[in-house]
Enzyme design. Structure first.
Site, PDB file in Angstrom:
ATOM      1  CB  CYS A  27      -0.909   0.001   1.219  1.00 18.67           C
ATOM      2  SG  CYS A  27      -2.224  -1.217   1.153  1.00 18.67           S
ATOM      3  CE1 TYR A 185      -6.515  -4.095   6.529  1.00 20.08           C
ATOM      4  CE2 TYR A 185      -5.077  -5.458   5.184  1.00 20.08           C
ATOM      5  CZ  TYR A 185      -5.270  -4.343   5.976  1.00 20.08           C
ATOM      6  OH  TYR A 185      -4.229  -3.480   6.233  1.00 20.08           O
ATOM      7  NE  ARG A 233       0.368 -11.315   1.131  1.00 23.36           N
ATOM      8  CZ  ARG A 233       1.082 -10.205   1.237  1.00 23.36           C
ATOM      9  NH1 ARG A 233       0.509  -9.019   1.083  1.00 23.36           N
ATOM     10  NH2 ARG A 233       2.380 -10.259   1.482  1.00 23.36           N
ATOM     11  NE  ARG A 327       7.790  -3.455   6.396  1.00 24.18           N
ATOM     12  CZ  ARG A 327       6.695  -4.203   6.518  1.00 24.18           C
ATOM     13  NH1 ARG A 327       6.642  -5.395   5.940  1.00 24.18           N
ATOM     14  NH2 ARG A 327       5.654  -3.756   7.200  1.00 24.18           N
TER      15      ARG A 327
END
Length: 370
Positions: A27, A185, A233, A327
């Site tokens: 995101c 989520y 996922r 990352r």
């Protein structure tokens, strides 16, 4: 022929990847009313020149209230679709890397401030906030606003929204869809007994808790071209007592495989604010390994995979079929180049960059026939 697993080609369904490096969805919190901006063209365009096998667009909401924050990307309107089309058109002019999109709904974790402004939940009546929905009226944190428990009409509306977003993705020429069933989520909220206290057919038993996520998968699979992959996922565990765990993950992965899921991407956590995670290099790989032992479809591992030998070892030991980096590739957008140089492999580079090939790696860049 590749000398490593990392740079060997792979197929997810009919989708051919040049190597096994997956750029995970990350995101950026830089959209405007769900619409991609110039930031996404810069950010995704940069990653599309990295030499990875596939690029995944960040969590893309299927409804406005399904956004994690007011800065999230959506695919729920013509405006969202036009904005994404502009970004994809720019990228594809210069890169042939396959592009996937992660479709999701944040549920009770929606209406959040962007991370660099604190990441807390914004109240429904405050600027940038809205009323959230969830399987049950249980907030992520005690002091957060209680979400509205979804009724049958709400469930149908969200299922339809996933299907509509999948059709928009197909119109955009997206190569694959990943459904977001992880990180606390909405779909994960249905799966975990910590967030799902329903007493209807969508709560209680594992079969019932999996019902809505499986319905969403079926809806997306039906709406997206049959020759293109739909993957999912999952969080392999909540890292919290009484929550979702790896055994339930395996049951869900098996059910997804039977329904035609093309791959499972195994992450973890995000559902419980009191989670206890022992974070370290490859800390989620055992979860991927457990799923891979139970299914025949490809499994993707993710989670603090930063080193080249580490990524190769995950593949050679059979813990996963592909590795996803996030990352690490934000920090080093040429991570695949550097991994290829480390192993003496070749990798694709844009013509404009060919002259930067270091003298000691004379065969690093793959020559593309004109």
């Amino acid at each position: 022929m590749s000398a490593t697993k990392l740079f060997s080609p792979f197929e997810i369904g009919s989708l051919k990847l040049q190597n096994r490096i997956v750029i995970a969805p990350m995101c950026q919190y830089s959209a405007s009313d769900g619409e991609m901006t110039d930031w996404h063209l810069i950010h995704l365009g940069n990653l599309a020149l990295s030499g990875a096998g596939i690029l995944t667009i960040e969590a893309t909401a299927v409804t406005p209230e399904g956004r994690i924050s007011y800065g999230d990307v959506g695919l729920y309107s013509d405006g969202c679709q036009r904005a994404m089309d502009r970004v994809l058109t720019g990228i594809r002019r210069w890169s042939d890397m396959p592009i996937a999109v992660q479709l999701g709904h944040a549920g009770r974790k929606a209406s959040s401030e962007i991370p660099w402004k604190g990441g807390h939940q914004i109240a429904p009546d405050a600027e940038g906030g809205w009323k959230t929905v969830a399987p049950s009226s249980i907030p992520f944190r005690e002091h957060y606003d209680h979400p509205n428990a979804l009724d049958k009409v709400g469930l149908q509306r969200i299922r339809a929204a996933f299907g509509d977003a999948a059709r928009r993705a197909a119109e955009l020429g997206i190569d694959a869809i990943q459904i977001h069933g992880a990180h606390g989520y909405l779909l994960h909220q249905f799966m975990s007994p910590l967030s799902n206290e329903r007493i209807d057919e969508y709560g209680g038993s594992l079969e019932n808790r999996l019902r809505f996520p499986l319905e969403v998968f079926d809806t997306v699979r039906e709406a997206f071209p049959s020759d293109k992959p739909v993957t999912m996922r999952l969080s392999g565990t909540d890292w919290a007592e009484g929550g979702w765990d790896v055994e339930q993950t395996i049951d869900f992965a098996t059910a997804l495989e039977a329904r035609g899921c093309s791959a499972i991407h195994v992450s973890s956590g995000g559902l419980a604010h009191h989670q206890q995670i022992a974070v370290g290099p490859s800390y989620q790989v055992p979860l991927a390994r457990a799923v891979k032992q139970a299914v025949k479809i490809p499994v993707i591992a993710v989670g603090l995979i930063t080193e080249f030998e580490q990524a190769e070892a995950i593949l050679t030991t059979g813990d996963a079929d592909l590795v996803a980096i996030a990352r690490a590739i934000l920090y080093d957008p040429r991570w695949p180049w550097h991994a290829a140089a480390h192993f003496g492999e070749t990798v694709q580079a844009a013509d404009q960059y060919l002259r930067c090939q270091p003298r000691q790696f004379r065969h690093l860049f793959e020559h593309k026939a004109q």
